[in-house]
Motif scaffolding. Structure first.
Motif: not given
Length: 242
Positions: A169-184
């Protein structure tokens, strides 16, 4: 008279994101041609690399190729030993299990070590789930940050999600991250529980596969039924807060 020996090159070779897809669909010809010229590979997983080279139709029998798994991240001494043949003139390829080597991948240290040894590092174009997901998301592609895996523990994960939402919100920045598939599904539940309903969430699963799933909508609009499509599938999560 002494002669100088030119070093080889360390090629960063992207591999398909979807192991079941035909290689020609997401592997540029330049990657295939480069791989065909090499017989020495430093890889994240030998089994996965052999499958990739088989799909690339490497002209040399796989048993005759030298395929070595990359050492633990901090074992710089062994990496220098593995790169010694490259310094002496034998080029090598780095192959990740999926996507671009060196991005959220142990190939990064191989490239860094090559630089300290004076070995040229050549990246080749290929599929990257980070860029493909960002392209399809409709979120801010001019300012974004990739955070890899978030904490697994519930409290720490909730705190991190709140921090990422504030930063977005502060930077108008997209945040991307991943997860181990079985914890999606647990990650999805955490996002619904700890992020604001108006925050945009993109879920990009099984990118480049025939049944890939990419959808963007406010957190409050997501349903448990549709998110079931990402269970145990490689998935990228993207957030953009207002």
């Amino acid at each position: 008279m002494s002669t100088m020996t030119s070093s080889g090159t360390l090629y960063m070779l992207p591999s398909p994101l979807d192991a079941g897809a035909a290689c020609a669909l997401d592997t540029p010809a330049a990657v295939r041609d480069c791989a065909h010229r090499l017989d020495y590979f430093l890889v994240e997983s030998a089994k996965s690399a052999r499958a990739t080279l088989k799909r690339l139709e490497h002209p040399t029998p796989l048993r005759e190729l030298e395929i070595v798994e990359l050492p633990p991240e901090k074992d710089g001494r062994l990496l220098r030993e593995l790169l010694a043949p490259v310094l002496a003139g034998r080029s090598a390829g780095v192959i990740s299990d999926a996507g671009c080597p060196g991005v959220a991948d142990p190939g990064a240290l191989a490239a860094r070590t090559a630089h300290t040894m004076g070995i040229p590092v050549m990246p080749l174009v290929g599929p990257s789930s980070i860029l493909l997901g960002l392209m399809a998301s409709g979120l801010n592609g001019q300012s974004f940050a990739f955070h890899g895996y978030l904490p697994v523990e519930d409290g720490a994960r909730a705190k991190t999600l709140a921090e990422l939402e504030k930063q977005s919100a502060r930077l108008r920045q997209t945040q991307l991250f991943i997860e181990t598939p079985y914890r999606n599904l647990k990650m999805f539940d955490a996002i619904r529980s700890h992020c604001r309903g108006s925050t945009l969430l993109c879920v990009a699963a099984a990118l480049t596969a025939p049944d890939q799933f990419v959808r963007t909508k406010p957190v409050s609009k997501w349903t448990v039924e549709e998110i079931g499509r990402i269970d145990r599938r490689p998935t990228l999560f993207l957030l953009l807060a207002d």
